[in-house]
Design an enzyme around this catalytic site. Structure first.
Site, PDB file in Angstrom:
ATOM      1  N   ARG A  34       0.789  -1.177  -0.096  1.00 57.89           N
ATOM      2  CA  ARG A  34       0.014   0.041  -0.004  1.00 57.89           C
ATOM      3  C   ARG A  34       0.938   1.388   0.122  1.00 57.89           C
ATOM      4  O   ARG A  34       0.373   2.267  -0.562  1.00 57.89           O
ATOM      5  CB  ARG A  34      -0.961  -0.192   1.279  1.00 57.89           C
ATOM      6  CG  ARG A  34      -2.219  -0.866   0.907  1.00 57.89           C
ATOM      7  CD  ARG A  34      -2.727  -1.604   2.266  1.00 57.89           C
ATOM      8  NE  ARG A  34      -3.800  -2.574   1.897  1.00 57.89           N
ATOM      9  CZ  ARG A  34      -3.618  -3.741   1.461  1.00 57.89           C
ATOM     10  NH1 ARG A  34      -2.402  -4.159   1.667  1.00 57.89           N
ATOM     11  NH2 ARG A  34      -4.970  -4.485   1.509  1.00 57.89           N
ATOM     12  N   ARG A 129      -6.001 -17.654 -10.336  1.00 60.44           N
ATOM     13  CA  ARG A 129      -6.873 -16.948  -9.059  1.00 60.44           C
ATOM     14  C   ARG A 129      -7.821 -16.266  -9.632  1.00 60.44           C
ATOM     15  O   ARG A 129      -7.635 -15.434 -10.571  1.00 60.44           O
ATOM     16  CB  ARG A 129      -5.775 -16.319  -8.004  1.00 60.44           C
ATOM     17  CG  ARG A 129      -4.982 -17.392  -7.496  1.00 60.44           C
ATOM     18  CD  ARG A 129      -3.676 -16.577  -6.571  1.00 60.44           C
ATOM     19  NE  ARG A 129      -4.302 -15.934  -5.394  1.00 60.44           N
ATOM     20  CZ  ARG A 129      -3.413 -15.499  -4.602  1.00 60.44           C
ATOM     21  NH1 ARG A 129      -2.351 -15.486  -4.794  1.00 60.44           N
ATOM     22  NH2 ARG A 129      -4.261 -15.043  -3.598  1.00 60.44           N
ATOM     23  N   GLN A 176      -8.423  -7.259  -0.039  1.00 64.72           N
ATOM     24  CA  GLN A 176      -7.857  -6.735  -1.340  1.00 64.72           C
ATOM     25  C   GLN A 176      -8.994  -5.804  -1.996  1.00 64.72           C
ATOM     26  O   GLN A 176      -8.711  -4.886  -2.914  1.00 64.72           O
ATOM     27  CB  GLN A 176      -7.218  -7.914  -2.108  1.00 64.72           C
ATOM     28  CG  GLN A 176      -6.075  -8.321  -1.459  1.00 64.72           C
ATOM     29  CD  GLN A 176      -5.499  -9.849  -1.971  1.00 64.72           C
ATOM     30  OE1 GLN A 176      -6.244 -10.452  -2.773  1.00 64.72           O
ATOM     31  NE2 GLN A 176      -4.278 -10.332  -1.628  1.00 64.72           N
ATOM     32  N   ASP A 320       0.416 -19.313   9.671  1.00 69.18           N
ATOM     33  CA  ASP A 320       2.097 -19.069   9.159  1.00 69.18           C
ATOM     34  C   ASP A 320       3.121 -19.281  10.327  1.00 69.18           C
ATOM     35  O   ASP A 320       4.166 -19.289   9.811  1.00 69.18           O
ATOM     36  CB  ASP A 320       2.171 -17.580   8.585  1.00 69.18           C
ATOM     37  CG  ASP A 320       1.322 -17.442   7.326  1.00 69.18           C
ATOM     38  OD1 ASP A 320       1.266 -18.100   6.708  1.00 69.18           O
ATOM     39  OD2 ASP A 320       1.478 -16.171   7.006  1.00 69.18           O
TER      40      ASP A 320
END
Ligand code: DC
Length: 648
Positions: A34, A129, A176, A320
């Site tokens: 960003r 995607r 997003q 993660d």
């Protein structure tokens, strides 16, 4: 042959080396993307400190550059983005987003505000995607987005211009998509509102507000409604906080390697990103969080005994941190049970299987049942292991930490380590710095790139063995003999007498010699030519020239730096070029066998060359004191390679 240092392709880790000191992880990825995109739109120069240096954010940087923004990487590590709407123009080619879904979806919103057509492309995985989730709202705003099939898969074409604001209620919880609509809304006529029932990451609205956008956020049910009115942006000096997921590797090292005390500074402390710290605290680890201004925290971790615990997937939403926590679990006393972690199967690789294999390799007992992973730790130091990351950056980093948590002096090798470049190219260097602080006593070594030095006389089997070892380890190989042969070939081609030391040295200095599967001199392919009998006769004289050796040794070291280590073969690799190589091999074979292998060269030629190579003054063929010696006479390649690998 020179180039920037790259992440090691394989990492050698010595167990028991404590980690001490302060480290900062690379910039958080979402915020980094960003900062780059807002920088391109802002009127003036934005400076970004701590930008993520991974491949994904690099894709965003390349894209805004192609759109006309200026990108300047400064000496102090900051990145300046010179932006402004008037600077931006239709890009000459497609914008390549690589593997980065964030880049593609956010850029779709950004370019929708300009009256030209932009094509966005990505790698194979990104190309499958769905982009319909941004195509639909941006279409309602007046842009035309086309992709492949019903899901609008990339390549994605965006025809932008003359947008009008919309009121959009999110169909999928996606930061997003929200961001794409808001970026488009900056240049729409009238206000744009995005409502989401579940609040997704809030970086875009927060950063837009900081850059001066006219924006309001109101609660909407459990979530929020963001309304943006058309706005120009002003430049901001962004400080990107450190990535929390990456911090887990250092924090676990701090907890699990005896004698360690680690501080990870400036970590993004936003909601739900530090759940792993609470897990470690439950395991009995001395880990503490300290607010350090803005949205950041400093994490301190000190080594001590760990106990098993139960970990619910919801505690660590993106999962993660499971690879790092699995290392803590392997070290702990008792069993740690991770429940509902089936999602790990669809990460970059089947990470559930990879985590299980890693914990097992380092000595823990592992059970996988359905979506549950149970790791029973050894209650102390692990065993050393050879482990391959399977191309997964987080597995590579976790295995490096496991290697440090192994018994003092036990050596581990993590292959596939180059994968760390996707999110954290400097990981090995940062881990090396932390462990170097303590590495003074006892000769303990910090993690380092794997470099295998293979020396020996002609016909000992160096080329065949080094090629096979490099393939097994997934690293590159350098045949330094081909470099000396290239200089000899060049001398012959230029009518320079091999004995003319200064003229030959000048050739060695100026020629661009590339040695890979093919060998080129100044771009010309000489692969076959350097194997000629004539070159074979001249090369020993050339190789005895100290100036030639000086030039070529410099290039050999630069090669290893640029390739992140590798397998290097020659005559003086273990003794002179890389005396610190973690593995040195000296191959020999009986004179008859060597003559048979070198059937293309007369036996007296090979003998003469060996004699010259071992009796010259400058770095003669010599076995390094700490080399493993191996006689390859009568042995199969596979057998020899397995023995070499066993020394790791
Ligand atoms: O590995 P090879 O036989 O292709 O090497 C050709 C010559 O180069 C050999 O006679 C010795 C010399 N050489 C050297 O002096 N130092 C090295 N590191 C590699 C090769």
């Amino acid at each position: 042959m020179t180039g920037p240092a790259s992440a090691p392709r394989a990492l050698v880790v010595t167990g028991g080396v404590p980690c001490t000191g302060v480290v900062r992880t690379p910039g958080e990825k979402s915020i980094s993307h960003r900062a780059v995109l807002l920088g391109a739109l802002a009127e003036g120069t934005s400076v970004v400190r701590g930008l993520s240096d991974g491949a994904d954010v690099a894709a965003s940087l390349r894209a805004v550059e192609a759109l006309g923004a200026g990108v300047e990487r400064r000496q102090d590590g900051t990145v300046a983005v010179h932006g402004g709407r008037a600077r931006l123009h239709r890009p000459e080619g497609a914008l390549d987003c690589g593997n980065s879904g964030t880049s593609m979806r956010l850029l779709a919103g950004l370019v929708a505000g300009f009256d030209w057509e932009t094509e966005l492309v990505g790698d194979e995985s990104l190309s499958s995607r769905p982009m319909d989730r941004v195509a639909e709202p941006l279409g309602l705003m007046g842009a035309t987005l086309t992709g492949r099939g019903a899901r609008c898969e990339p390549p994605l074409r965006v025809q932008g211009g003359a947008l009008h604001g919309i009121e959009w209620t999110a169909k999928v919880a996606s930061a997003q998509v929200k961001s794409a609509i808001l970026l488009a809304g900056l240049s729409a006529s009238g206000p744009t509102t995005v409502r989401e029932a579940v609040t997704t990451r809030t970086h875009t609205e927060e950063m837009l507000a900081e850059a001066g956008a006219d924006l309001t956020v109101e609660p909407w049910g459990e979530g929020r409604a963001v309304t943006l009115r058309p706005s120009a942006l002003r430049p901001v000096d962004w400080v990107v906080p450190g990535d929390p997921s990456a911090s887990a590797f250092f924090v676990v090292a701090g907890c699990a390697v005896p004698g360690s005390a680690v501080e990870v500074a400036g970590v993004y402390g936003g909601p739900a990103r530090l759940g792993y710290v609470r897990v470690l605290q439950r395991m009995g680890a001395a880990v503490t969080l300290h607010p350090s201004g803005g949205n950041t925290v400093t994490i301190r971790a000190t080594a001590g005994p760990l106990q098993g615990t139960s970990v619910a997937a919801a505690e660590i939403p993106s999962l993660d941190e499971v690879p790092a926590l699995a290392v803590a679990a392997a070290v702990a006393e008792g069993t740690t049970v991770f429940t509902e972690v089936g999602e790990l199967r669809v990460k970059e690789v089947d990470r559930l299987d990879a985590v299980a294999a890693m914990a097992e390799a380092f000595g823990a007992a592992v059970r996988v049942e359905g979506d549950t992973l149970a790791v029973t730790g050894v209650g102390g130091a692990l065993q050393g292991a050879r482990f391959d990351s399977r191309g997964d950056h987080r597995m590579a980093m976790a295995a490096a930490v496991a290697g440090l948590a192994a018994r003092p002096g036990a050596r581990s090798v993590v292959t596939g380590f180059g994968a760390t470049a996707t999110s954290y190219p400097g990981f090995a260097a940062d881990l090396g710095r932390l462990s170097a602080h303590a590495g003074t006593g006892g000769g303990a070594a910090a993690p380092c790139p794997l470099l295998v030095a293979i020396d020996g006389p002609a016909g000992a089997g160096k080329s065949t063995v080094s090629r096979a070892v490099a393939a097994e380890l997934g690293v590159d190989r350098l045949d330094t003999g081909a470099m000396y042969r290239s200089v000899a070939a060049l001398a012959l081609a230029r009518d320079v007498a091999p004995e003319d030391t200064s003229a030959v040295a000048a050739l060695a200095d100026s020629a661009v010699i590339e040695v890979g599967e093919r060998v080129t001199i100044d771009g010309l392919d000489v692969t076959a030519m350097i194997r000629s009998a004539e070159v074979g006769r001249a090369v020993s004289v050339v190789a005895a020239n100290p100036e030639v050796r000086r030039h070529l040794v410099t290039r050999q070291r630069a090669w290893a730096e640029a390739h992140g280590g590798g397998v290097v073969e020659g005559r003086d690799i273990g003794s002179v070029v890389f005396p610190q190589a973690p593995l040195k091999v000296y191959l020999t074979a009986s004179p008859e066998e060597r003559a048979r292998r070198r059937h293309d060269e007369a036996p007296e030629g090979v003998a003469r060359r060996d004699r010259l190579d071992s009796t010259r003054d400058a770095s003669p063929l010599r076995e390094a004191a700490d080399a493993h010696r191996l006689d390859t006479t009568g042995r199969t390649v596979q057998d020899v390679v397995q023995e070499v690998l066993s020394w790791l």
